[in-house]
Design a protein around this motif. Structure first.
Motif, mmCIF file in Angstrom:
data_model
loop_
_atom_site.group_PDB
_atom_site.id
_atom_site.type_symbol
_atom_site.label_atom_id
_atom_site.label_comp_id
_atom_site.label_asym_id
_atom_site.label_seq_id
_atom_site.Cartn_x
_atom_site.Cartn_y
_atom_site.Cartn_z
ATOM 1 N N ARG A 156 0.849 -1.200 0.000
ATOM 2 C CA ARG A 156 0.000 0.000 0.000
ATOM 3 C C ARG A 156 0.882 1.246 0.000
ATOM 4 O O ARG A 156 1.887 1.310 0.706
ATOM 5 C CB ARG A 156 -0.877 -0.031 1.262
ATOM 6 N N ARG A 157 0.483 2.231 -0.797
ATOM 7 C CA ARG A 157 1.247 3.477 -0.835
ATOM 8 C C ARG A 157 1.012 4.262 0.449
ATOM 9 O O ARG A 157 -0.116 4.338 0.937
ATOM 10 C CB ARG A 157 0.834 4.315 -2.047
ATOM 11 N N LEU A 158 2.074 4.833 0.984
ATOM 12 C CA LEU A 158 1.949 5.641 2.196
ATOM 13 C C LEU A 158 1.845 7.104 1.785
ATOM 14 O O LEU A 158 2.618 7.559 0.935
ATOM 15 C CB LEU A 158 3.196 5.443 3.081
ATOM 16 N N ASP A 159 0.905 7.837 2.379
ATOM 17 C CA ASP A 159 0.817 9.275 2.073
ATOM 18 C C ASP A 159 2.014 10.009 2.643
ATOM 19 O O ASP A 159 2.499 10.981 2.071
ATOM 20 C CB ASP A 159 -0.456 9.877 2.678
ATOM 21 N N SER A 160 2.467 9.540 3.822
ATOM 22 C CA SER A 160 3.661 10.162 4.402
ATOM 23 C C SER A 160 4.414 9.132 5.234
ATOM 24 O O SER A 160 3.851 8.113 5.637
ATOM 25 C CB SER A 160 3.260 11.350 5.275
ATOM 26 N N ILE A 161 5.670 9.413 5.428
ATOM 27 C CA ILE A 161 6.530 8.547 6.250
ATOM 28 C C ILE A 161 7.532 9.468 6.943
ATOM 29 O O ILE A 161 7.912 10.504 6.373
ATOM 30 C CB ILE A 161 7.202 7.441 5.378
ATOM 31 N N LEU B 280 -0.584 -4.890 6.612
ATOM 32 C CA LEU B 280 -0.090 -3.643 6.021
ATOM 33 C C LEU B 280 -0.876 -3.224 4.783
ATOM 34 O O LEU B 280 -0.808 -2.058 4.371
ATOM 35 C CB LEU B 280 1.395 -3.764 5.679
ATOM 36 N N ALA B 281 -1.619 -4.160 4.205
ATOM 37 C CA ALA B 281 -2.369 -3.814 2.995
ATOM 38 C C ALA B 281 -3.554 -2.915 3.313
ATOM 39 O O ALA B 281 -4.059 -2.214 2.440
ATOM 40 C CB ALA B 281 -2.841 -5.085 2.292
ATOM 41 N N THR B 282 -3.997 -2.940 4.578
ATOM 42 C CA THR B 282 -5.156 -2.104 4.925
ATOM 43 C C THR B 282 -4.720 -0.876 5.706
ATOM 44 O O THR B 282 -3.794 -0.931 6.523
ATOM 45 C CB THR B 282 -6.184 -2.886 5.777
ATOM 46 N N GLU B 283 -5.400 0.198 5.445
ATOM 47 C CA GLU B 283 -5.162 1.484 6.105
ATOM 48 C C GLU B 283 -5.280 1.315 7.620
ATOM 49 O O GLU B 283 -6.283 0.778 8.089
ATOM 50 C CB GLU B 283 -6.255 2.447 5.620
ATOM 51 N N PRO B 284 -4.276 1.753 8.412
ATOM 52 C CA PRO B 284 -4.403 1.600 9.857
ATOM 53 C C PRO B 284 -5.494 2.508 10.406
ATOM 54 O O PRO B 284 -5.748 3.590 9.871
ATOM 55 C CB PRO B 284 -3.038 2.000 10.394
ATOM 56 N N LYS B 285 -6.126 2.042 11.507
ATOM 57 C CA LYS B 285 -7.200 2.868 12.106
ATOM 58 C C LYS B 285 -6.570 3.906 13.020
ATOM 59 O O LYS B 285 -5.473 3.702 13.533
ATOM 60 C CB LYS B 285 -8.128 1.964 12.914
ATOM 61 N N GLU B 286 -7.307 4.984 13.227
ATOM 62 C CA GLU B 286 -6.829 6.040 14.124
ATOM 63 C C GLU B 286 -6.799 5.501 15.544
ATOM 64 O O GLU B 286 -7.731 4.834 15.969
ATOM 65 C CB GLU B 286 -7.793 7.222 14.047
ATOM 66 N N GLU B 287 -5.672 5.781 16.280
ATOM 67 C CA GLU B 287 -5.573 5.297 17.659
ATOM 68 C C GLU B 287 -6.414 6.147 18.571
ATOM 69 O O GLU B 287 -6.406 7.354 18.485
ATOM 70 C CB GLU B 287 -4.116 5.277 18.112
ATOM 71 N N LYS B 288 -7.138 5.509 19.467
ATOM 72 C CA LYS B 288 -7.983 6.276 20.387
ATOM 73 C C LYS B 288 -7.155 6.815 21.549
ATOM 74 O O LYS B 288 -6.228 6.185 21.981
ATOM 75 C CB LYS B 288 -9.107 5.386 20.936
#
Ligand code: ADP
Ligand code: ASP
Ligand code: MG
Length: 410
Positions: A190-195, A402-410
């Motif tokens: 998956r492409r990362l928007d930022s790193i 890693l193929a799926t977008e990680p969820k926002e941490e609460k």
């Protein structure tokens, strides 16, 4: 008005059609009101072709002449792109590394940049020209042409962007950004928007060749906003930045790998002070870089000493170690040059203790034996047989989702 440095890699300038596409992209950036400096690689395959030619003439070609030869690849593309820009009515001027006074040390084929003078480039920019610079090359204090190591045009671009205080350094290549791993090995990457710089530095040093490691070092040191984009399709690419992405706070950001590994072990060495230095001194003197080092005390006053080197240095390192084996009266030297290193990288890893367990279990379930492990706060690297490299990368990619977008941490 912004100042943009754009670097185009080998496939992006691989033929006349591609060069025309690049010329259009450069023109569009210029027409949008920006100052533009372009840094180019040689056409894809050219550098390898010239290395092969040299090897046909001499088993061990002169490093100085190699650099004279290899820099012609970039000299060709800068002239061709300038012509393509002229054809579109854009005022453009090509410049070699020497003409922009890109000064390096004198270590041929892996020279380090010492300084770039901005004057020559700025003079042309002021007159409204696009400046097209040959990447990968410079000149040393002895007046010789030098090259910056494979993939070195990335570093030329970032160094020029840093010196000119450019608003952004854009690295155009054949993928549309930095992915969770090499998309050629894992199509689900998956492409990362930022790193973060930290992660990109780790990925590059562990074998991810989308950016030359020194370009990332430079960008981090001089705070150059760096972006990886595709010259083949539109899109925002991947921004390498200091900011941790608050939305994406993954434990693991990516998987890097390196096939160019070899491992050497000296068994039955006396467990005494100075032994490690005695083993590694001749290796260092031969200019061989040593990577993962492990020393294991085996209990009978002896120790086993293991380290890895680049596969190209394997034979030489083995010969040197055999001499050390005799002088230290050690038991034996063993080596393996069919191994690869697979690493998981992520700034979120340090406070997630289960990461190593998941990595080792995943590899175990696939029947992949781990030969050696190294860790830091943001990476875990393992050595495996190189025939299992792709399987290891793909199974870890799946295990860490890693193929799926990680969820926002609460
Ligand atoms: P260029 O000639 O433009 O400098 P490179 O071949 O040096 O291009 O770098 C681009 C290649 O890097 C891609 O084709 C891709 O196969 C490889 N690559 C390896 N790891 C990654 C990654 N994590 N993300 C994106 N590309 C990667
Ligand atoms: N042409 C050089 C190489 O193939 C430099 C570069 O492309 O960045 O390594
Ligand atoms: Mg490259």
């Amino acid at each position: 008005m912004a100042l943009i440095v754009q670097k185009y890699g080998g496939t992006s300038v691989g033929n006349v059609e591609r060069i025309k596409v690049v010329a259009k992209k450069v023109k569009a950036t210029k027409d949008a009101g920006n100052d533009v400096v372009v840094v180019l690689s040689a056409m894809s395959g050219e550098t390898n072709r010239m290395i092969a030619l040299a090897k046909e003439l001499h088993e061990n070609p002169s490093p100085r002449e190699m650099d004279v030869l290899l820099t012609t690849g970039e000299q060709t593309t800068i002239a061709l792109l300038s012509m393509a820009l002229h054809d579109l009515g854009v005022d453009a001027v090509s410049m070699t590394g020497d003409q922009v006074r890109l000064k390096t040390d004198s270590s041929h084929s892996k020279a380090r940049i010492l300084d770039v003078e901005t004057e020559n480039i700025e003079k042309h920019l002021k007159q409204g020209r696009v400046v097209v610079v040959a990447g990968f090359q410079g000149r040393c204090q002895y007046n010789n042409i030098t090259t910056l190591g494979r993939g070195g045009s990335d570093t030329s671009a970032v160094a020029i962007a840093a010196t000119l205080k450019a608003d952004e350094c854009q690295i155009y290549t054949d993928v549309d950004g930095v992915y969770t791993t090499d998309p050629r090995v894992e199509p689900n990457a998956r492409r990362l928007d930022s790193i973060t710089f930290e992660e990109m530095l780790e990925m590059a040093s562990l074998g991810t060749k989308v950016l030359q490691i020194r370009s990332v070092e430079f960008a981090g040191k001089y705070n150059v906003p760096l972006r990886v984009l595709s010259s083949f399709k539109d899109g925002g690419g991947t921004l390498i930045s200091y900011e941790e992405n608050k939305m994406e706070s993954p434990v693991i950001s990516g998987i890097a790998f390196n096939r160019d590994e070899a491992r050497l072990t000296l068994s039955g060495v006396p467990d005494q002070p100075t032994v490690a230095a005695q083993i590694l001194s001749p290796i260092g003197e031969a200019n061989i870089d040593v990577d993962m080092i492990v020393q294991n005390t085996v209990g009978n006053g002896n120790t086993d000493f293991t380290f890895t080197v680049h596969r190209d240095d394997y034979q030489k390192a083995k010969e040197l170690l055999e001499a050390v084996c005799v002088s230290l009266q050690a038991e034996s030297v063993q080596g393996n040059n069919e191994i690869a290193k697979v690493s998981i990288v992520g700034v979120g890893m340090w406070n997630h203790p289960g990461v190593a367990k998941t990595m080792f279990e995943t590899l175990g379930q696939e029947g992949i034996n781990i030969h050696q492990i190294a860790t830091s706060e943001i990476k875990i690297s393992v050595l495996v047989d190189d025939k299992y490299l792709e399987l290891a990368v793909r199974s870890l990619h799946k295990a860490f989702e890693l193929a799926t977008e990680p969820k926002e941490e609460k």
